[in-house]
Write a protein that holds these residues in place. Sequence first.
Motif, mmCIF file in Angstrom:
data_model
loop_
_atom_site.group_PDB
_atom_site.id
_atom_site.type_symbol
_atom_site.label_atom_id
_atom_site.label_comp_id
_atom_site.label_asym_id
_atom_site.label_seq_id
_atom_site.Cartn_x
_atom_site.Cartn_y
_atom_site.Cartn_z
ATOM 1 N N GLU A 166 0.828 -1.211 0.000
ATOM 2 C CA GLU A 166 0.000 0.000 0.000
ATOM 3 C C GLU A 166 0.860 1.258 0.000
ATOM 4 N N MET A 167 2.089 1.155 0.439
ATOM 5 C CA MET A 167 2.954 2.330 0.565
ATOM 6 C C MET A 167 3.759 2.599 -0.705
ATOM 7 N N ILE A 168 4.156 1.546 -1.412
ATOM 8 C CA ILE A 168 5.011 1.725 -2.588
ATOM 9 C C ILE A 168 4.378 2.630 -3.649
ATOM 10 N N PRO A 169 3.108 2.463 -4.001
ATOM 11 C CA PRO A 169 2.526 3.373 -4.998
ATOM 12 C C PRO A 169 2.559 4.839 -4.574
ATOM 13 N N LYS A 170 2.500 5.098 -3.277
ATOM 14 C CA LYS A 170 2.601 6.478 -2.791
ATOM 15 C C LYS A 170 4.025 6.997 -2.994
ATOM 16 N N LEU A 171 5.003 6.145 -2.764
ATOM 17 C CA LEU A 171 6.405 6.544 -2.887
ATOM 18 C C LEU A 171 6.799 6.852 -4.324
ATOM 19 N N THR A 172 6.259 6.096 -5.258
ATOM 20 C CA THR A 172 6.648 6.296 -6.658
ATOM 21 C C THR A 172 5.864 7.418 -7.333
ATOM 22 N N LYS A 173 4.788 7.845 -6.707
ATOM 23 C CA LYS A 173 3.982 8.935 -7.262
ATOM 24 C C LYS A 173 4.536 10.280 -6.798
ATOM 25 N N ALA A 174 4.652 11.221 -7.715
ATOM 26 C CA ALA A 174 5.237 12.528 -7.386
ATOM 27 C C ALA A 174 4.375 13.286 -6.371
ATOM 28 N N LYS A 175 5.027 13.811 -5.352
ATOM 29 C CA LYS A 175 4.394 14.712 -4.383
ATOM 30 C C LYS A 175 5.419 15.756 -4.002
ATOM 31 N N PHE A 432 3.857 -2.649 12.794
ATOM 32 C CA PHE A 432 3.781 -2.855 11.344
ATOM 33 C C PHE A 432 3.178 -1.619 10.671
ATOM 34 N N ALA A 433 3.832 -0.499 10.870
ATOM 35 C CA ALA A 433 3.274 0.787 10.440
ATOM 36 C C ALA A 433 3.044 0.855 8.939
ATOM 37 N N ALA A 434 3.924 0.269 8.138
ATOM 38 C CA ALA A 434 3.780 0.361 6.688
ATOM 39 C C ALA A 434 2.493 -0.286 6.216
ATOM 40 N N MET A 435 2.071 -1.354 6.882
ATOM 41 C CA MET A 435 0.833 -2.039 6.500
ATOM 42 C C MET A 435 -0.370 -1.423 7.194
ATOM 43 N N GLU A 436 -0.201 -1.015 8.446
ATOM 44 C CA GLU A 436 -1.325 -0.493 9.222
ATOM 45 C C GLU A 436 -1.667 0.946 8.863
ATOM 46 N N LEU A 437 -0.642 1.795 8.776
ATOM 47 C CA LEU A 437 -0.848 3.228 8.530
ATOM 48 C C LEU A 437 0.104 3.715 7.433
ATOM 49 N N PRO A 438 -0.069 3.225 6.204
ATOM 50 C CA PRO A 438 0.867 3.585 5.128
ATOM 51 C C PRO A 438 0.923 5.077 4.834
ATOM 52 N N ASP A 439 -0.209 5.771 4.936
ATOM 53 C CA ASP A 439 -0.219 7.213 4.674
ATOM 54 C C ASP A 439 0.623 7.966 5.698
ATOM 55 N N VAL A 440 0.482 7.585 6.966
ATOM 56 C CA VAL A 440 1.203 8.273 8.036
ATOM 57 C C VAL A 440 2.707 8.036 7.899
ATOM 58 N N LEU A 441 3.091 6.786 7.667
ATOM 59 C CA LEU A 441 4.520 6.488 7.536
ATOM 60 C C LEU A 441 5.103 7.162 6.302
ATOM 61 N N TYR A 442 4.355 7.148 5.212
ATOM 62 C CA TYR A 442 4.834 7.801 3.987
ATOM 63 C C TYR A 442 5.069 9.297 4.216
ATOM 64 N N ASN A 443 4.101 9.968 4.831
ATOM 65 C CA ASN A 443 4.237 11.410 5.050
ATOM 66 C C ASN A 443 5.378 11.731 6.006
ATOM 67 N N ASP A 444 5.577 10.879 7.008
ATOM 68 C CA ASP A 444 6.693 11.082 7.927
ATOM 69 C C ASP A 444 8.019 10.945 7.180
ATOM 70 N N PHE A 445 8.113 9.926 6.347
ATOM 71 C CA PHE A 445 9.335 9.709 5.570
ATOM 72 C C PHE A 445 9.583 10.880 4.624
ATOM 73 N N LEU A 446 8.536 11.376 3.988
ATOM 74 C CA LEU A 446 8.680 12.490 3.050
ATOM 75 C C LEU A 446 9.168 13.741 3.775
ATOM 76 N N GLN A 447 8.673 13.990 4.973
ATOM 77 C CA GLN A 447 9.131 15.145 5.743
ATOM 78 C C GLN A 447 10.622 15.013 6.085
ATOM 79 N N PHE A 448 11.044 13.805 6.391
ATOM 80 C CA PHE A 448 12.465 13.558 6.648
ATOM 81 C C PHE A 448 13.308 13.858 5.408
#
Length: 456
Positions: A166-175, A432-448
């Motif tokens: 669920e997280m990979i498509p968010k990572l590959t999409k431009a934001k 298991f944050a990537a599976m449970e809360l993919p949006d939250v983990l993705y946004n945290d990673f992007l801020q980093f």
Amino acid sequence: MGVKCFSITVAVVAVFAYIVYQTLLSPLPVPKINTTTYWGPSSQANRIEKSEVKPFKINYSADVISKLHNRLSEPLNLVEPLENVNFRYGFDKHKLEELVKYWRDEYLPKWDERQNFLNALPQYTTKIQGLNIHFIHTKDQTEKAKHVIPLLLLHGWPGSVREFYEMIPKLTKAKDNIAFVVVAPSLPGYGFSEAAKVPGMNPTEMAVILRNLMISLGYDRFLVQGGDWGSIIGSSLATIFPQNVIGFHSNMCTSGWVSSFFKSFIASFYPSLFVPAEYADFHFPLGEKFSYIMEESGYFHLQATKPDTIGIALTANPVGLLAYILEKFSTWTDMNNRDLIDGGLDKHYTKEALLDNIMIYYLSNSITTSVRLYAEGFGSKHLNLKIDRVPVQVPVGCARFKNDLAHELDWQLITKFPKLIHSTYHANGGHFAAMELPDVLYNDFLQFVKKLNVTA
């Protein structure tokens, strides 16, 4: 005489403190690691290796699925649970019966659909140091981003690459003009990655293999993100190969430093000096946190000492495999799930996601080789490297999810991660944050990543 005795005492204490510091606490240089160690059969160690990248598809016949269906149709003959214990004694019998029935009667009949889902992300295999390593490699939609950064995404146990679907498509999409080329390998001995044929495949050796994988794919500089073993492996990779790592982000930061325990003990007397009041319960009270870890770490000791014994038991029994793995997805997602009759599994995950992960372990027959990482990670060969005492010299980001197994304060982490530039707390979520809360983990990673200023 009193002054003389005092002076001698001070001198002895100073010498003792110096010895303790040098022996247990002082930072160490990066150890020398062989980056070409061969992990295949020892009889083939001198063969020239071809590192051709080959497309990979999960493809199991109807006969394999039918045999699993038949095994799941056998009588369970489970013992009735004690009254009102729910998941505190382990997996509840009635919930297990429900999940086995769902697995057999609803999930398996749509295996073609699930297999297509798992194959939707492009996957490959290649030989690295004698092992056939499986990995997802995708850059879908990255052409729309101004800045495209390679990312090594690392899972742990008892997870798999399924955690990231669920997280990979968010990572590959431009934001915000940023996207990531994602490489998400199955750890050696996990899923569809080949296991070492000789002892010694510890987290640091895995870090070497995965760094070599990235180099072989043409990525000399890349980001690393991981949780669980993925965090420990990622930390080792960043420690040994800072020239290759742009930054390291984890949702389970741990320092491993001996001083960490003493720092947490000191901080427990004055929590407000070390953590904002609203996050103090992530770390304290220490007694409660310690009791929880002790209650939930029985598996750890077993896997660190006799991994093949538990591996045999689980390989021979798909129902046991399901119970053993999903109990962790229950309790590690939230300790309070132990008081729920269904273990809270349906609250946090879909049955399909959980069973996809089980199927990866079952079909690849990798449960034994996966749990060997505990024995290797806490064996003398790895501990003697003292990798925890080598500071990570790249920027680091740490995301804490409230219900994870344990957390460390910035004060504890800063010794191992002197360039800790991103430290966050999330009120929900567990291990298991990537599976449970993919949006939250993705946004945290992007801020980093934005703090790294790699797009400047």
